[in-house]
Structures are given as structure tokens and as C-alpha cells.
Design an enzyme around this catalytic site. Structure first.
Site, PDB file in Angstrom:
ATOM      1  N   GLU A  62      -3.756   7.413  -3.807  1.00  0.00           N
ATOM      2  CA  GLU A  62      -3.676   6.109  -3.161  1.00  0.00           C
ATOM      3  C   GLU A  62      -3.341   5.043  -4.201  1.00  0.00           C
ATOM      4  O   GLU A  62      -4.064   4.891  -5.190  1.00  0.00           O
ATOM      5  CB  GLU A  62      -5.033   5.808  -2.519  1.00  0.00           C
ATOM      6  CG  GLU A  62      -5.028   4.568  -1.667  1.00  0.00           C
ATOM      7  CD  GLU A  62      -6.374   4.355  -0.992  1.00  0.00           C
ATOM      8  OE1 GLU A  62      -7.370   4.123  -1.693  1.00  0.00           O
ATOM      9  OE2 GLU A  62      -6.421   4.425   0.259  1.00  0.00           O
ATOM     10  N   TYR A  83       0.871  -1.179   0.000  1.00  0.00           N
ATOM     11  CA  TYR A  83       0.000   0.000   0.000  1.00  0.00           C
ATOM     12  C   TYR A  83       0.901   1.219   0.000  1.00  0.00           C
ATOM     13  O   TYR A  83       1.864   1.302   0.775  1.00  0.00           O
ATOM     14  CB  TYR A  83      -0.891   0.014   1.257  1.00  0.00           C
ATOM     15  CG  TYR A  83      -1.758   1.251   1.328  1.00  0.00           C
ATOM     16  CD1 TYR A  83      -3.066   1.234   0.858  1.00  0.00           C
ATOM     17  CD2 TYR A  83      -1.249   2.443   1.848  1.00  0.00           C
ATOM     18  CE1 TYR A  83      -3.845   2.373   0.903  1.00  0.00           C
ATOM     19  CE2 TYR A  83      -2.028   3.595   1.878  1.00  0.00           C
ATOM     20  CZ  TYR A  83      -3.321   3.546   1.407  1.00  0.00           C
ATOM     21  OH  TYR A  83      -4.096   4.685   1.441  1.00  0.00           O
TER      22      TYR A  83
END
Ligand code: ADP
Ligand code: MG
Length: 392
Positions: A198, A109
Site C-alpha cells: 500500500e 492512493y
């Protein structure tokens, strides 16, 4: 303002960030053409909606042939996809991204956000990618790494190396790739007034272990769009509430909620106070429309029309504390609305501030069934009583 994954990937590509080969398609034949153009023998078809969680909901599918790409696209387009981020009503899929399938070894991530506490762009990264970061934060907060960027200096190499090492990208070639990617995403973020970027997952792919952004989400500062015309172009109005779009076209701010009292107010603070007052009296607002300062009678009429388009609205509550606004204009606008829109709903009006006496007089002399209120609490109480009477 959000953009689609394929748009975010194109933007990243233009900054030299590695993303899979792929393109958007609006139909099954177009999807097939994209797959043929990309080549290879495995593709991923991904529903393009402004919400995540598509993987689990069937919005990301692997295809082994171009016919498969065609069939999956045909099945996806036009359906309503419900993910944990869309709410129960889901979102209609109108386009898909067709891209090469990567041979994933590990998922990470990686993101940038503006941290409100430090008021700085901050890296958030984790070795646990491809899953909900909120879940990681809840269950194993130690697996989340943060790094704050000083705006005067920018993102430094050592910071990138620190983050890369902390999430397990220690191998030399991985680390130098990670540093390059992070700096380029940072530049993209800053140059375009983003609020959030993101990459979930950032994939370590192939035999040679190269890094690739397999999913990308960007959110931009709406107030900066005037100076980012290229980003503004990417706005997809299908993904926004049509009433909010229409309201913004008239210089009004509309927020949809789920109760039955339609609210027309001026200013966000008064909107919050009005919502609290309604709740205190046991009612629930259906929406909020902020007419802002200096609202003309036409603007007020438009406001009434937009608020009443919500079929759940059973009563209107107009709460104006006029400073730059003028109560007489508001009153004139409300009367115009009554006359042109055939309003049958009860309307509670509370006016205060500039030209309040004229405003009240105009309403009283109109002979129309306005319920006038003296103050906020009185207005909220009257609106809730009216709705309860309608429902009884
Ligand atoms: P969402 O976050 O909406 O669920 P993603 O784009 O993250 O959608 O896709 C979900 C999962 O599908 C990813 O975690 C990854 O495992 C896989 N995936 C996505 N894109 C690709 C791709 N190009 N190649 C291989 N796998 C992919
Ligand atoms: Mg994802």
C-alpha cells in the site's frame, strides 16, 4: 507479516521505485546524523510502528532544522502512539524514519492486494490519497479504481495507463512515470510473496511533478517466509504479541482474545467451534492455543504455560479431537503441566479420538482436579459455569 515503513521503502528503492532519501534512527543523535547526511533544510520525522494513521496521531512531524529533528525524535522515541489502527493500548515507538520533506502537489492512493474473489493480484488506486482508503470506499466508491492482473501474463502497460488515467495522472510524463513505478512495485510484490502493498500517499511532488512513494506498507505471506530469508530478517518481534512469538517458537499457534477462558485445542476449525460453544453458553475466550497434530506431552505443557501467562485467564478449557494426536500424550502433558507449573486454575478437559480411553484413565487416576467433559457442548458449559463460580 508486516514490516516497517523504512524497510518497505528500502525494498522499493532496490527495485528502482522512487522514495524519499532517508534512514532509520534509534536515538536523537542518530536522527540528527541522518538529517545532516541527507542535507537540505526540511525533514520529516516519522514514528515506525506497524500501524497506520500516524499522521493524525502526531507520529509524523516536519522539522525545519537538524536541532528540530533531534528534539522531535527525542520526544517520539519511548512514547506510546495511539492511532485508529493500534487499538486503545497503542504502540511504543522504538525507532523513527528521518527523511527529506517533499514539496507535495497532490496525493494519490496506490496499492496491490490479493483479491480473494478472483484469487488474483489486483491494483486498487484512487485520486483521493493520504486519507483512509476505507473511508473513501464508504463515502465515494466511484473514486476507487481496480484492475485485475492475469498471473500468466503479468501486469501489462495498458493496464497501468488505464489506472493512471482513471486517477488523474493523464499528463504524458506523469503517465510514463506511473507505468514504470507500477510495474516495479508489482515485480517487488510478486518476487517476495507479498499479500498487500500500500502506497498511501503516492505523491506528485516538486515543480517538475515527479511521482514519489511517501508512505509504504507491505504485508507478506507468513507461510512463504521459509523461502524469503531476506524478508524474514525484517520481522520485528517487538511489534508482535510476545506470547504469540513464544508459541511459534514451540511450533504452537497462539491467538490473544479478551475474555477469561483459556483454550487449548487442536486445529483452527475446532478452535472456532470451541469459541462458538463458549459464546453460546454466555462465556468469552481469553485466547486460543492450537497445539496442532502430534502434540508431545512437552508441547502440551508449554501450551498450558503460555495460555496461563495471560492474567485474565480464570479457567482452562482443553478440547482435543485426536486424530494424529494421542489422547494419552495429551493427558500426560496436562499432568506434567499440573506438577511443574503449580496450576491453581480449574481445568475442564474434553478428549475424543485416538487413545481416548487411555487418556481419560490417566486423568482420572492422577487424582488431580480435572473436570472431564463428554463432548464439546458439555465442556463449554462446564468451563463457563466454573468461571462464573470463580467470579461470584
Ligand atoms: P500515516 O499513513 O501513518 O498517517 P504517512 O506516512 O502517510 O503516515 O504520513 C502522513 C502524511 O504526512 C502524508 O499523507 C503526507 O501528507 C505527509 N508526509 C509523509 N511523508 C512525507 C514526506 N517525506 N514529505 C512530505 N510530507 C510527507
Ligand atoms: Mg499513509
Amino acid at each position: 507479516m508486516n514490516i516497517h515503513e523504512y524497510q518497505a521503502k528500502e525494498l522499493l528503492r532496490s527495485y528502482g521505485v522512487p522514495v524519499p532519501n532517508g534512514n532509520v534512527a534509534y536515538s536523537d543523535s542518530q536522527a540528527q546524523a541522518v538529517a545532516e547526511q541527507i542535507g537540505g533544510d526540511k525533514w520529516v520525522v516519522k514514528a515506525q510502528i506497524h500501524a497506520g494513521g500516524r499522521g493524525k496521531a502526531g507520529g509524523v512531524k516536519v522539522a525545519d532544522s537538524v536541532e528540530d529533528v533531534r528534539r522531535i525524535t527525542d520526544e517520539m522515541i519511548g512514547t506510546t502512539l495511539v492511532t485508529h489502527q493500534t487499538g486503545p493500548q497503542g504502540r511504543v515507538v522504538r525507532r523513527v524514519l528521518v527523511e527529506e520533506a517533499s514539496d507535495i502537489r497532490k496525493e494519490f492512493y496506490f496499492g496491490f492486494v490479493i483479491d480473494r474473489a478472483s484469487q488474483r493480484i489486483t491494483i486498487v488506486a484512487s485520486s483521493e490519497g493520504g486519507v483512509e482508503i476505507e473511508e473513501v470506499a464508504r463515502q465515494s466508491p466511484d473514486k476507487i479504481v481496480k484492475e485485475t492482473i492475469d498471473p500468466a501474463i503479468g501486469l501489462l502497460d495498458f493496464q497501468c495507463r488505464k489506472v493512471a488515467a482513471a486517477i488523474g495522472l493523464r499528463e504524458k510524463s506523469c503517465m510514463s512515470q506511473a507505468v514504470r513505478i507500477m510495474k516495479r512495485i508489482y515485480r517487488c510484490f510478486r518476487d517476495n510473496d507479498a499479500l498487500q502493498a500500500e502506497i498511501n500517499p503516492l505523491g506528485l511532488v516538486g515543480k517538475d511533478h515527479h511521482l514519489m512513494c511517501l508512505d509504504a506498507k507491505f504485508n507478506f505471506d507468513t507461510n512463504a517466509l521459509y523461502r524469503r530469508p531476506d524478508i524474514n530478517e525484517l520481522r520485528d518481534l517487538d511489534e508482535e504479541d510476545p506470547k504469540e512469538v513464544e508459541a511459534s517458537g514451540h511450533g504452537l499457534n497462539y491467538i490473544a482474545l479478551d475474555g477469561n477462558i483459556g483454550c487449548i485445542v487442536n486445529g483452527a476449525g475446532l478452535a472456532m467451534a470451541t469459541m462458538d460453544a463458549i459464546s453460546l453458553h454466555g462465556g468469552r475466550p481469553a485466547n486460543f492455543l492450537d497445539v496442532g497434530g502430534g502434540a508431545s506431552p512437552e508441547k502440551v505443557t508449554n501450551a498450558c504455560r503460555i495460555v496461563m501467562e495471560d492474567p485474565n485467564v480464570k479457567a482452562l478449557l482443553v478440547n482435543i479431537f485426536a486424530g494424529i494426536n494421542r489422547c494419552d500424550w495429551i493427558a500426560t502433558g496436562l499432568i506434567q503441566a499440573y506438577q511443574t507449573l503449580n496450576i491453581e486454575l480449574p481445568m475442564v478437559v474434553r478428549l475424543a479420538g485416538t487413545n481416548v480411553e487411555e487418556g481419560r484413565k490417566i486423568l482420572t487416576e492422577s487424582g488431580l482436579p480435572f473436570v472431564q467433559a463428554d463432548h464439546l457442548d458439555d465442556a463449554a458449559a462446564k468451563a463457563v459455569t466454573t468461571v462464573n463460580r470463580e467470579n461470584a
